[in-house]
Design an enzyme around this catalytic site. Sequence first.
Site, PDB file in Angstrom:
ATOM      1  N   CYS A  29       0.939  -0.994   0.054  1.00  0.00           N
ATOM      2  CA  CYS A  29       0.112   0.046   0.148  1.00  0.00           C
ATOM      3  C   CYS A  29       1.035   1.141   0.070  1.00  0.00           C
ATOM      4  O   CYS A  29       1.573   1.568   1.132  1.00  0.00           O
ATOM      5  CB  CYS A  29      -0.956  -0.191   1.141  1.00  0.00           C
ATOM      6  SG  CYS A  29      -1.563   1.559   1.685  1.00  0.00           S
ATOM      7  N   CYS A  32       0.278   3.752   2.669  1.00  0.00           N
ATOM      8  CA  CYS A  32       0.518   3.358   4.170  1.00  0.00           C
ATOM      9  C   CYS A  32       2.137   3.687   4.686  1.00  0.00           C
ATOM     10  O   CYS A  32       2.667   4.027   5.386  1.00  0.00           O
ATOM     11  CB  CYS A  32       0.555   1.808   3.988  1.00  0.00           C
ATOM     12  SG  CYS A  32      -1.188   1.289   4.103  1.00  0.00           S
TER      13      CYS A  32
END
Lengths: 104, 284
Positions: A29, A32
């Site tokens: 991600c 993230c």
Amino acid sequence: MATIHATEENFDALVAEGVVLVDFWAPWCGPCKLLARELEELEDELPFVNIVKVDVDQCPALAERFHVNGIPDLYFYQDGQVVTHGPGAIPYEEIREQIARMLY
Amino acid sequence: MKSFIRTLADFRQAEFPREIDLACPEEYMQKKLRSLSRPYKRTEPASTISEGDAVVLTLESELPRFHRPMVPVNVGAGLYDAELEGQLIGHIPGETFAVSVQGKPVTVTVRSASRTTFPEPTDAMAAEYAAGQEGMEGITTVAAFREKIAREYRDDQRQEALFAGMQACMDYVLTRSDWAFDEDELSAIIGDEVSEQRRNLAAEGLNYDTMTDGEISRSFGVEGRAELELLFRQGAEQQIATLLWLAANHGVDSAAYPMQELMEQDLDWSFLEDYVSGQLTFTN
């Protein structure tokens, strides 16, 4: 204190005391990673705040328990209770301000 | 009847910073360089408190905010109280002393103090860091990392200046124009918003229609249902006004289209982006 990677088994004990930020994330991600950098800087500045990372691929039951529909999703805990949470890469200043509201 | 523009302010009158300094501040650079040396940082007890130290205090005062058995503070961060934090510098762990905060006496006992230090980054640290990071290919020295940080800073500043300018123009138009809002169009947008919130809340086991003011306050950070509904309405008005303005800048007669059809048209913001870009000048 340090950043700790949670498991399904140790999660509740990790958030039981103090101010804890729980970062639901995954290695694939992109946003993230942005949030992870902010949390590293936060750990430098506020070493008394605990940071717990939950890899949603490794801990699907925790992700389901918290209805995590998208990542990153940052939960703010105080003494075992969820105070608030926010999806997305929350700006550094907003995280600081939320922590200040919880601590002071 | 549908929403329409009564009078439209000229976005070119909006004020925003037009000269942007792209030089990366050294303080910002040093903070970013910590990425390289972070694995080698050390946290040790501090013998004398200085800015940046993490301390744990016991406070006694008639002020409730400053009467606490154990309070952790980062000195100088300004998160707790800048006035108090400034008076901690130079004191030592174990010491009890009096300070003045908001004109009232506060007795401070320093329970502990610790300091985190980062070693000077080296080329070896840069290479080690780059090996584990996407987008860091070829960065093997501190100098190369500094150049990357400075380049990214410049790019961010350019982007932020563009967004700030566009936002200023948008705010100018939205607050200085005169709009006529159609209640049916507002209701449709508010209805969509409420439906989405219903779904989100239902996933958390909550019922939007029966939530108390306290529950709404906890979920949305507002006083209660009345404030939330006002926010929904303001959001809908802003959405319609923005769309009407966008249409006007594309030469579309917004009065001739239902709002839903306007929403589905491919109207872009390039006119505004081009205008703001043309106004900006960059130094360094």
